[in-house]
Scaffold this active site. Structure first.
Site, PDB file in Angstrom:
ATOM      1  N   PRO A 132      -4.232   0.126  19.010  1.00  0.00           N
ATOM      2  CA  PRO A 132      -3.400  -0.567  17.209  1.00  0.00           C
ATOM      3  C   PRO A 132      -3.773   0.771  16.285  1.00  0.00           C
ATOM      4  O   PRO A 132      -3.777   0.045  15.447  1.00  0.00           O
ATOM      5  CB  PRO A 132      -5.003  -1.031  16.989  1.00  0.00           C
ATOM      6  CG  PRO A 132      -5.410  -0.863  18.203  1.00  0.00           C
ATOM      7  CD  PRO A 132      -4.656  -0.143  19.588  1.00  0.00           C
TER       8      PRO A 132
ATOM      9  N   LYS B  61       2.340  -0.045  15.205  1.00  0.00           N
ATOM     10  CA  LYS B  61       3.042  -0.076  15.443  1.00  0.00           C
ATOM     11  C   LYS B  61       3.816  -1.286  16.491  1.00  0.00           C
ATOM     12  O   LYS B  61       4.665  -1.863  16.642  1.00  0.00           O
ATOM     13  CB  LYS B  61       3.748   1.060  16.594  1.00  0.00           C
ATOM     14  CG  LYS B  61       3.159   2.462  15.455  1.00  0.00           C
ATOM     15  CD  LYS B  61       5.065   2.032  14.729  1.00  0.00           C
ATOM     16  CE  LYS B  61       4.577   3.439  13.678  1.00  0.00           C
ATOM     17  NZ  LYS B  61       4.597   2.482  11.908  1.00  0.00           N
TER      18      LYS B  61
ATOM     19  N   HIS C  34       1.202  -1.147  -0.393  1.00  0.00           N
ATOM     20  CA  HIS C  34       0.608   0.244   0.148  1.00  0.00           C
ATOM     21  C   HIS C  34       0.826   0.846  -0.292  1.00  0.00           C
ATOM     22  O   HIS C  34       1.849   1.279   0.835  1.00  0.00           O
ATOM     23  CB  HIS C  34      -0.601  -0.265   1.037  1.00  0.00           C
ATOM     24  CG  HIS C  34      -2.100  -0.961   1.030  1.00  0.00           C
ATOM     25  ND1 HIS C  34      -3.289  -0.585   1.581  1.00  0.00           N
ATOM     26  CD2 HIS C  34      -2.315  -1.797   0.593  1.00  0.00           C
ATOM     27  CE1 HIS C  34      -3.899  -1.505   1.510  1.00  0.00           C
ATOM     28  NE2 HIS C  34      -3.528  -2.207   1.106  1.00  0.00           N
TER      29      HIS C  34
ATOM     30  N   TYR D 152      -8.725   5.527   7.242  1.00  0.00           N
ATOM     31  CA  TYR D 152      -9.572   5.692   9.486  1.00  0.00           C
ATOM     32  C   TYR D 152      -9.917   7.386   9.091  1.00  0.00           C
ATOM     33  O   TYR D 152      -9.850   8.265   8.827  1.00  0.00           O
ATOM     34  CB  TYR D 152      -7.837   6.439   9.920  1.00  0.00           C
ATOM     35  CG  TYR D 152      -6.945   5.048   9.956  1.00  0.00           C
ATOM     36  CD1 TYR D 152      -5.657   5.134   8.588  1.00  0.00           C
ATOM     37  CD2 TYR D 152      -6.610   4.973  11.166  1.00  0.00           C
ATOM     38  CE1 TYR D 152      -4.857   4.132   8.961  1.00  0.00           C
ATOM     39  CE2 TYR D 152      -5.802   3.513  11.233  1.00  0.00           C
ATOM     40  CZ  TYR D 152      -4.533   3.479  10.627  1.00  0.00           C
ATOM     41  OH  TYR D 152      -3.875   3.183  10.492  1.00  0.00           O
TER      42      TYR D 152
ATOM     43  N   TYR E 268       4.347   6.355   9.973  1.00  0.00           N
ATOM     44  CA  TYR E 268       3.387   5.335   9.542  1.00  0.00           C
ATOM     45  C   TYR E 268       4.149   4.221   9.082  1.00  0.00           C
ATOM     46  O   TYR E 268       3.628   3.198   9.075  1.00  0.00           O
ATOM     47  CB  TYR E 268       2.394   5.769   9.045  1.00  0.00           C
ATOM     48  CG  TYR E 268       1.395   4.568   8.772  1.00  0.00           C
ATOM     49  CD1 TYR E 268      -0.265   5.069   9.355  1.00  0.00           C
ATOM     50  CD2 TYR E 268       1.007   3.964   7.512  1.00  0.00           C
ATOM     51  CE1 TYR E 268      -1.261   4.323   9.730  1.00  0.00           C
ATOM     52  CE2 TYR E 268       0.056   2.967   7.872  1.00  0.00           C
ATOM     53  CZ  TYR E 268      -1.016   2.505   9.020  1.00  0.00           C
ATOM     54  OH  TYR E 268      -2.031   2.241   8.591  1.00  0.00           O
TER      55      TYR E 268
HETATM   56  P1  RFL Z   1       2.787 -11.453  21.512  1.00  0.00           P
HETATM   57  O1  RFL Z   1       2.232 -12.513  19.561  1.00  0.00           O
HETATM   58  O2  RFL Z   1       1.603 -11.649  22.488  1.00  0.00           O
HETATM   59  O3  RFL Z   1       3.269 -13.157  21.571  1.00  0.00           O
HETATM   60  C1  RFL Z   1       2.778 -13.751  22.893  1.00  0.00           C
HETATM   61  C2  RFL Z   1       3.478 -15.149  22.733  1.00  0.00           C
HETATM   62  O4  RFL Z   1       3.625 -15.855  24.656  1.00  0.00           O
HETATM   63  C3  RFL Z   1       2.897 -17.058  24.277  1.00  0.00           C
HETATM   64  N1  RFL Z   1       3.424 -16.298  26.423  1.00  0.00           N
HETATM   65  C4  RFL Z   1       3.472 -17.484  26.518  1.00  0.00           C
HETATM   66  N2  RFL Z   1       4.057 -18.760  26.319  1.00  0.00           N
HETATM   67  C5  RFL Z   1       4.719 -19.193  27.180  1.00  0.00           C
HETATM   68  N3  RFL Z   1       4.304 -18.885  28.618  1.00  0.00           N
HETATM   69  C6  RFL Z   1       3.570 -18.377  29.537  1.00  0.00           C
HETATM   70  N4  RFL Z   1       3.739 -18.100  30.263  1.00  0.00           N
HETATM   71  C7  RFL Z   1       2.931 -16.861  28.192  1.00  0.00           C
HETATM   72  N5  RFL Z   1       2.197 -16.027  28.342  1.00  0.00           N
HETATM   73  C8  RFL Z   1       2.293 -15.620  27.243  1.00  0.00           C
HETATM   74  C9  RFL Z   1       1.208 -16.131  23.698  1.00  0.00           C
HETATM   75  O5  RFL Z   1       0.409 -17.470  24.027  1.00  0.00           O
HETATM   76  C10 RFL Z   1       2.069 -15.718  22.734  1.00  0.00           C
HETATM   77  O6  RFL Z   1       1.861 -16.700  21.561  1.00  0.00           O
HETATM   78  O7  RFL Z   1       3.886 -11.181  21.521  1.00  0.00           O
HETATM   79  P2  RFL Z   1       5.112 -10.204  20.729  1.00  0.00           P
HETATM   80  O8  RFL Z   1       5.126 -11.182  19.917  1.00  0.00           O
HETATM   81  O9  RFL Z   1       5.749  -9.070  21.272  1.00  0.00           O
HETATM   82  O10 RFL Z   1       4.309  -9.530  19.568  1.00  0.00           O
HETATM   83  C11 RFL Z   1       3.860  -8.582  18.817  1.00  0.00           C
HETATM   84  C12 RFL Z   1       2.091  -8.554  18.529  1.00  0.00           C
HETATM   85  O11 RFL Z   1       1.478  -8.936  18.517  1.00  0.00           O
HETATM   86  C13 RFL Z   1       0.976  -6.958  18.914  1.00  0.00           C
HETATM   87  O12 RFL Z   1       1.756  -5.950  19.255  1.00  0.00           O
HETATM   88  C14 RFL Z   1       0.184  -6.867  18.305  1.00  0.00           C
HETATM   89  O13 RFL Z   1      -0.155  -7.224  17.260  1.00  0.00           O
HETATM   90  C15 RFL Z   1      -0.479  -5.278  17.849  1.00  0.00           C
HETATM   91  N6  RFL Z   1      -1.338  -5.167  16.885  1.00  0.00           N
HETATM   92  C16 RFL Z   1      -0.395  -4.742  15.502  1.00  0.00           C
HETATM   93  N7  RFL Z   1       0.519  -4.296  15.587  1.00  0.00           N
HETATM   94  C17 RFL Z   1       1.434  -3.612  14.180  1.00  0.00           C
HETATM   95  O14 RFL Z   1       2.565  -3.920  14.332  1.00  0.00           O
HETATM   96  N8  RFL Z   1      -0.063  -3.497  13.649  1.00  0.00           N
HETATM   97  C18 RFL Z   1      -1.429  -3.556  13.820  1.00  0.00           C
HETATM   98  O15 RFL Z   1      -1.544  -2.650  12.435  1.00  0.00           O
HETATM   99  C19 RFL Z   1      -2.009  -4.281  14.553  1.00  0.00           C
HETATM  100  N9  RFL Z   1      -3.318  -4.302  14.587  1.00  0.00           N
HETATM  101  C20 RFL Z   1      -2.651  -5.099  16.622  1.00  0.00           C
HETATM  102  C21 RFL Z   1      -3.585  -4.474  16.383  1.00  0.00           C
HETATM  103  C22 RFL Z   1      -3.277  -5.948  17.952  1.00  0.00           C
HETATM  104  C23 RFL Z   1      -4.612  -5.903  18.192  1.00  0.00           C
HETATM  105  N10 RFL Z   1      -5.155  -6.401  19.268  1.00  0.00           N
HETATM  106  C24 RFL Z   1      -5.975  -7.525  19.169  1.00  0.00           C
HETATM  107  C25 RFL Z   1      -4.724  -6.432  20.465  1.00  0.00           C
HETATM  108  C26 RFL Z   1      -4.447  -5.073  16.327  1.00  0.00           C
HETATM  109  C27 RFL Z   1      -5.523  -5.275  17.215  1.00  0.00           C
HETATM  110  C28 RFL Z   1      -7.127  -5.654  17.045  1.00  0.00           C
HETATM  111  C1  PHB Z   2      -5.083  -4.133  10.771  1.00  0.00           C
HETATM  112  O1  PHB Z   2      -5.619  -4.105   9.442  1.00  0.00           O
HETATM  113  O2  PHB Z   2      -6.180  -5.105  11.192  1.00  0.00           O
HETATM  114  C2  PHB Z   2      -5.109  -3.191  11.273  1.00  0.00           C
HETATM  115  C3  PHB Z   2      -4.716  -2.073  10.371  1.00  0.00           C
HETATM  116  C4  PHB Z   2      -3.983  -0.783  10.379  1.00  0.00           C
HETATM  117  C5  PHB Z   2      -4.238  -0.225  12.388  1.00  0.00           C
HETATM  118  C6  PHB Z   2      -4.594  -1.335  13.244  1.00  0.00           C
HETATM  119  C7  PHB Z   2      -5.076  -2.967  12.511  1.00  0.00           C
HETATM  120  O3  PHB Z   2      -3.830   0.741  12.608  1.00  0.00           O
END
Ligand code: RFL
Ligand code: PHB
Length: 401
Positions: free
Chosen positions: A295, A299, A74, A203, A387
């Protein structure tokens, strides 16, 4: 049973898996301990936006092949307010940079496949994992697997176990400072079997609250709505979700959101959080274990990848030379990028959401800010460079061992 490795990694999310992969490429052994099963980790729908630098990192590390084929590049996003869309063009504002829309669970699948193909060890379904001894120079992780107690002895522990993991909690109270902000709203997210009808993310700033239009593939749309922090999914049947999405996203230009079967729904709380420093003795925190962003700036996963890039390099430096300066620089190097992303995520969130204590003055300020970032090249360039992601920290070239 006792096992031994060089780096014991807690968590098989993007941070833990990428760290294990980068360490392997540097000739360093690791074992990943994950609380959930492989299927759960591979199906967990979360982030979708990869910064240019993370795309480059995945490609350079040899795990970008499917992303190159299936990811959607994108070159801009749209900010929609006052009934009109305003495009922010990334390449022209950032010297050619862009983003990739590719689901986090796809990154996770690619990394798990690569680790297993390289003979790496990932133990799923691990219970009671507990890092210990990291302040004495003899770290280990105790855990239960398949009903038996085990001990993993290692040189270093990487806490990549997310915001609710044990690693940060295992650090003595008082050794960490926590900085936190919660927001008076949550996001309700859906994944819908509906072909996207707009090429880029939207957005939307609206009197009913924020909405985000995103996608995962030419068949799947990803949509979010700002809702109350204590919202109950039961109060949001599909018809209500679609009606709000239509109201907040559609403008007077005739564009229509396409509906389709809802494949998945989630509620995401909104929080900013940073724990400092990201190291205690031989335990290093990375990714969501150390910091959370709302989110709105996309980031979270990108920061997790930037952390483990720095950590893998610091560990490689230690094993190559025995010197600890790279390890000492890990936390300050990461925190500089993290605080920039914390500010950007807070700023995007503040500009785009309705706040319960909003008054007319606050709404006018938001509108003025939106008009400024969509009409001033300097302001648009600032949004765009954050971004698509600021350049990664320079890491010194490693001496050959
Ligand atoms: P994770 O992905 O949470 O992985 C952690 C892992 O550790 C496990 N765990 C354990 N394992 C062993 N023993 C324990 N006691 C444990 N406790 C936990 C878990 O099961 C899991 O598998 O962390 P990590 O690797 O630091 O990654 C971070 C990302 O997952 C997170 O920052 C992103 O998902 C945030 N996020 C977004 N980030 C972006 O860069 N771009 C995006 O567009 C974006 N959109 C989002 C998001 C997060 C969202 N939610 C649901 C919070 C959109 C949403 C809605
Ligand atoms: C997504 O596609 O899940 C998404 C994209 C942009 C954001 C957050 C989530 O800022």
């Amino acid at each position: 049973m006792n096992r031994k490795t060089q780096v014991g990694i807690l968590g098989a999310g993007p941070a833990g898996l990428m760290l294990s992969h980068l360490l392997h490429r540097a000739g360093i052994a690791s074992v990943v301990l994950e609380a959930r099963d492989r299927d759960y980790v591979e199906q967990r729908v979360r982030a979708g936006v990869l910064e240019q630098g993370v795309v480059d990192l995945l490609n350079e590390a040899g795990v970008g092949e499917r992303m190159q084929r299936e990811g959607l590049r994108h070159e801009g996003i749209e900010l929609r307010f006052g009934g009109t869309g305003h495009r922010i063009d990334f390449p022209s504002l950032t010297g050619g940079r862009a983003i990739m829309v590719y689901g986090q669970q796809e990154v996770v699948k690619d990394l798990i496949r690569a680790r297993l193909a390289d003979g790496g060890t990932i133990l799923f379904d691990v219970a009671n994992a507990m890092p210990q001894g990291f302040d004495t120079g003899k770290p280990s992780i105790r855990y239960t697997h398949a009903g038996a107690e085990h001990m993993l002895a290692c040189d270093f522990i990487a806490g990549c176990d997310g915001f609710h993991g044990v690693s940060r909690q295992a650090i003595p109270a008082g050794a960490l400072s926590a900085f936190e902000r919660t927001y008076p709203f949550a996001w309700l997210g859906i994944l819908a079997q509906a072909p996207p009808t707009h090429d880029e993310l939207i957005y939307a700033y609206h009197d009913h609250g924020f909405a985000l239009y995103s996608m995962r593939s030419p068949q799947i749309t990803r949509l979010y709505l700002q809702v109350a922090p204590d919202a109950d999914l039961a109060a949001w049947p599909d018809a209500r979700i679609w009606s709000e999405l239509h109201a907040r996203l559609e403008t007077g230009d005739g564009w229509k959101l396409t509906e389709g079967p809802v494949l998945e729904r989630l509620l995401a709380p909104m929080r900013s959080f940073v724990a400092e420093p990201m190291r205690f003795g031989r335990l290093f925190l990375a990714g969501d274990a150390a910091h959370i962003v709302p989110p709105t700036g996309a980031k979270g996963m990108n920061l997790a990848m930037a952390d483990v890039r720095t950590l893998a390099h610091a560990l490689a430096g230690f094993y190559a030379t025995g010197r600890e300066d790279g390890l000492a620089a890990y936390s300050p190097t990461c925190l500089a990028r993290i605080w920039r992303a914390e500010h950007f995520s807070w700023w995007m969130t503040s500009m785009l959401h309705r706040f319960p204590d909003d008054d007319a003055f606050g709404r006018r300020l938001q509108r003025s800010q939106l008009e400024y970032v969509t009409s001033s090249r300097a302001a648009a360039a600032s949004l765009a460079e954050n971004y698509v992601g600021l350049p990664f920290a320079d890491l010194e070239e490693l001496p050959h061992a």
